[in-house]
Each structure stands twice: as C-alpha cells, then as structure tokens.
Design an enzyme around this catalytic site. Structure first.
Site, PDB file in Angstrom:
ATOM      1  N   LYS A 110     123.202  13.297  55.433  1.00  0.00           N
ATOM      2  CA  LYS A 110     122.302  12.676  54.447  1.00  0.00           C
ATOM      3  C   LYS A 110     122.570  13.316  53.092  1.00  0.00           C
ATOM      4  CE  LYS A 110     118.970   9.611  54.374  1.00  0.00           C
ATOM      5  NZ  LYS A 110     118.660   8.517  55.313  1.00  0.00           N
TER       6      LYS A 110
ATOM      7  N   ASP B 205     119.745   4.535  50.470  1.00  0.00           N
ATOM      8  CA  ASP B 205     118.426   4.944  50.962  1.00  0.00           C
ATOM      9  C   ASP B 205     117.489   4.635  49.786  1.00  0.00           C
ATOM     10  OD1 ASP B 205     117.278   6.590  53.437  1.00  0.00           O
ATOM     11  OD2 ASP B 205     116.217   7.319  51.699  1.00  0.00           O
TER      12      ASP B 205
HETATM   13  N1  GLU Z   1     119.359   5.362  54.848  1.00  0.00           N
HETATM   14  C1  GLU Z   1     119.386   4.608  56.049  1.00  0.00           C
HETATM   15  C2  GLU Z   1     118.746   5.389  57.167  1.00  0.00           C
HETATM   16  O1  GLU Z   1     117.808   6.123  56.921  1.00  0.00           O
HETATM   17  C3  GLU Z   1     120.755   4.043  56.367  1.00  0.00           C
HETATM   18  C4  GLU Z   1     121.864   5.033  56.491  1.00  0.00           C
HETATM   19  C5  GLU Z   1     123.241   4.400  56.624  1.00  0.00           C
HETATM   20  O2  GLU Z   1     123.364   3.197  56.655  1.00  0.00           O
HETATM   21  O3  GLU Z   1     124.185   5.195  56.710  1.00  0.00           O
HETATM   22  O4  GLU Z   1     119.095   5.291  58.312  1.00  0.00           O
END
Ligand code: GLU
Length: 460
Positions: free
Chosen positions: A140, A180
């Site tokens: 992340k 996100d």
């Molecule tokens: N931010 C999204 C999540 O919390 C998607 C992450 C992604 O697609 O890599 O899962």
C-alpha cells in the site's frame, strides 16, 4: 490425567498468551500507530483457533514475520504550486508481504495519511489479496497530499514528483500500485506517464486502474462497489433475504460508494442516503445516482448540492449521523473507523439486517462485536471489498497477455471470485466452530494461503 477438553483449553490459553505477547511487541515497536495496532489485533485474535490446530505456524515464526513489513519506504515529494511556491509532502510505500505474488495495493492521497494508516492498509491487503485467489502479495502507499481544491496542473506535478521517487521501487513483477481515496484514473494516468518516461519502456502492468484506452480493464472502476454488493447478496441469499425491496444506506460518495449504490439499485434496492466528508443526504424517494455521479465524478462538488436538484431530499452536517437513517442494509463505503459503537447500537435498534464493509476497516472493533452479538449479518472489508483488487489482478493478467476482455467477461469473473470468497470464509468459519462469523472465516482463509507459502519458501 487431563481430559482432551482440558488439554485443548490449556493449549488455547498458551496460544492466547503467545498472541498477546506478540500484540505487546507490535505496540512497543510501533508506538502511536493506532490504526496499524487495531488491524493487527483484529487479525491475530481471530487466528487463535487455527494456531491451536496447526502449531507449525508458531514453530516456523510465521506470525512474527507476517506482522513486520518486508520493506517500508518513506520519501520527500517536492512540487511547485500554481503560485510558484515550493510545497513538500511526504510519500510512503509499504511492501508488506510477497509470499504469493508481487506487492499489490492502492495509493491514497489524503491529509490523514501517515505511517500507521499506510501500514494498516498494507497489512489488510495481504489477507484480502490472498482471499481473491489471485497471485498478488500485499502492499500500500500514499501521501499526506490533499487533492481538494488543487488545480489539474498541480495534481499532475504532484503525481509526477511522487512517481519520480516511487518508480525506483515498483515494476510489473515487483510491486503494482493502483488507486485508493484521492487517486482515480486521472492520477493513475499522470503517474503512468511519468513512470513510462523514466523507464523508457511501456510496462503496462506496473499500475492498475489505468484508462481503458491504454491498458486499463473494463469493469475495474465498478469492481469494488459491485463486489461488495455481490458478497452481501450471497450472505443475504443464504438467510432467505435479498437486496430486492430493501432499504439501503451507503456512506461515502466516491468510487466504491457510487458503484455499490448502482449495483444495489440494479438488484431492486432503494438507496436512501449517502455522504461525503461534510455531511450526508437523505432522499426518501431514493437517491438519484445520475445526480451524485455528475456532482462527484464530473463537477467535483460537495454532496449538499444534491438537495438543490431534489427538493424532497435533505442534507445534514456531519457524516456519522448517516447511521441513524433506518435501513435494512448498511454499506460503510467511506473510510476507516467511520462507524463506532454508538452508530452500531442505533443501526441495530433500527432493525438493520446486514452490514457490508466497502471501505477498509470502517467499523471499530466495538461496533463489529455488537453486530456479531446481535446476529446482524456482517461482511468484513477484507472479504467484501476484495473485488477491486481482484479485478486489478485481472487487469495485470490482460496486460501480460496483451488482450482485453469484454465487460461481461470481467463481471462474470468478478462474480465468481466474490462467490468463492464468500464460500471460503463461510467454510472456515464453520470449520473453526463459529459458523457465519465472516471476520474469523475471512481472516483464517486469507492467512492460511499466505502462511503456507511463507513456510514453503523458508525463512527469508
Ligand atoms: N485500494 C483498493 C483496495 O483497498 C484497490 C487496490 C488495488 O486495486 O490494487 O483494495
């Protein structure tokens, strides 16, 4: 001689002590990182039964390793605003776990972003990504940059500066960021352009959530919200309920919320409230989604503007009041810790049947305890919002194969994945004696796949 039950009880006590010890280490090693501590506690507590049954996970030090990120990168993000003034933000990327695939997870731009937020999100992502069944590890990233009120060119310069540093650490086979909160197709486009310029190569699979014209996947934008509703629909179906004819409240009005509302409406529900960080709107006639999309996806306006076009609706300042709107199904799709004990009590006293988390960790631990105690069907984020990252993995697959699936093909795969996640979580909850507790079921199902892979790959 001790009876089998007594032996099991002592064993459980030992594992509980071991887990509590680990939690103390997490607290002392990560002081002030409350969100990270909260996320770790929720997972470790629910793993006790699996550790009692399989002490190998303890013997091989899986837990000590899984709670420590493989790598945490913090960097300076300097950029020049429209007045020619130099601004400096802080950038992060946590590469948490790569046991089952390259690090995968979104990037968040929001003033609240700090090491704790990024680490809690990265930690959750390990288990969520594992649940999807796709070959993706957990990561992340983000920045405390506030996109609100910034011009398009400011956003572009910020994204370019952010990527100039991030590009050193990512790649289609190492770490694949996506969006996100505060990061959508526009930001991904600017970051992709900068990455391409720096690398001098078209590595389509380095980011997901791209525009459809240059490697993005059809259905990715809708995937998180749709996936949440697919999961909740499965959960309801098993109890003889459905979205059809239900009254639904969905917090937020960003990407997850909008498409959760859309799918719920398609399944026959009436969505009566949604929100943004300033407050919530209540429309007893049912929210008009075209108006919300226009306000949020096109005009970048605040949610209270909705009532100008729909005089039957009302706006209330403050977002947590949204949980006092009576509903059958509540979908928290805004942000972490947006639904606390008091909110849970109100929802329960208004007769809520099901709660599905579209956001990451939107319910506090106390709120979750209330839902479970009162037999409210509860779909935890790791399982219920995994559809977004699942379709990101499908985007990576399409990029590698240089093909593009139709929206129907992607949606069919998404539905299949969400049903599988539901089944796996239910099976594990039953296997460990807490049938229908999807918090325990999802954590165990997500953990086992990663833990086994870590053991097979040795102590690294
Ligand atoms: N931010 C999204 C999540 O919390 C998607 C992450 C992604 O697609 O890599 O899962």
């Amino acid at each position: 001689m001790k009876t089998l039950e007594e032996l099991q009880e002592t064993q459980t006590q030992h594992v509980n002590d071991y887990v509590n010890n680990l939690l103390e280490t997490v607290e002392s090693r990560n002081p002030n990182e409350l969100e990270f501590q909260q996320a770790v506690k929720e997972v470790l507590d629910s793993l006790v039964p699996v550790l009692v049954k399989n002490p190998t996970y303890i013997q091989k030090g899986v837990l000590e390793r899984i709670i420590e990120p493989e790598r945490m990168i913090t960097f300076r993000v300097p950029w020049v605003d429209d007045n020619g003034k130099v601004q400096v933000n802080r950038g992060f990327r946590v590469q948490f776990n790569s046991a089952i695939g390259p690090y995968k997870g979104g990037i968040r731009f929001h003033p609240s972003v700090n090491a704790s937020i990024v680490k809690f999100l990265g930690f959750e992502q390990i288990f969520k990504n594992s649940l999807t069944g796709q070959p993706i590890g957990g990561g992340k990233g983000g920045s405390d940059f506030d996109p609100k009120g910034k011009s398009d060119m400011e956003i572009m310069r910020f994204c370019q500066s952010f990527m100039t540093e991030l590009s050193k650490y990512i790649g289609p086979d190492t770490d694949v960021p996506a969006g996100d909160i505060g990061v959508g197709a526009r930001e991904i486009g600017y970051m992709f352009g900068q990455y391409k310029k720096i690398k001098g190569a078209y590595e389509a699979g380095v980011l997901t959530g791209k525009g459809i014209g240059y490697g993005g996947s059809l259905g990715r934008k809708e995937a998180t919200g749709y996936g949440t509703v697919y999961f909740v629909e499965e959960m309801l179906k098993d109890k003889g309920h459905s979205f059809d004819q239900s009254t639904v409240v969905v917090s937020g009005s960003g990407n997850v919320s909008i498409y959760a509302m859309e799918k719920a409406m398609q399944l026959g529900a009436k969505v009566v409230a949604c929100s943004d960080s300033s407050g919530y709107i209540y429309d007893p006639n049912g929210i008009n989604l075209d108006t919300v999309k226009q306000l949020k996806e096109v005009d970048n306006k605040r949610i209270h503007e909705y009532v100008k076009e729909h005089p039957g609706a009302s706006f209330e300042i403050g977002c947590s009041g949204i949980w006092s709107v009576p509903c059958d199904i509540a979908l928290p799709c805004a942000t972490q810790n947006e639904l606390d004990k008091e909110d849970a009590d109100i929802l329960v006293s208004n007769g809520v049947k099901a709660v599905g988390e579209g956001a990451n960790m939107p319910s506090s631990q106390e709120a979750i305890d209330i839902f479970l105690e009162k037999d409210v069907l509860f779909a935890p984020a790791k399982a219920a919002n995994a559809g977004g990252v699942a379709v990101s993995a499908l985007e990576m697959a399409q990029n590698s194969a240089r093909i593009a699936w139709t929206v129907e093909e992607v949606d069919e795969k998404l539905q299949e994945i969400m049903k599988n996640i539901y089944r796996k979580s239910l099976d594990q909850s039953e296997a460990y004696g807490v049938p229908g507790n999807f918090v325990v079921g999802a954590n165990i199902a997500g953990f086992v796949r990663v833990a086994d892979a870590m053991i097979e790959q040795g102590v690294i």
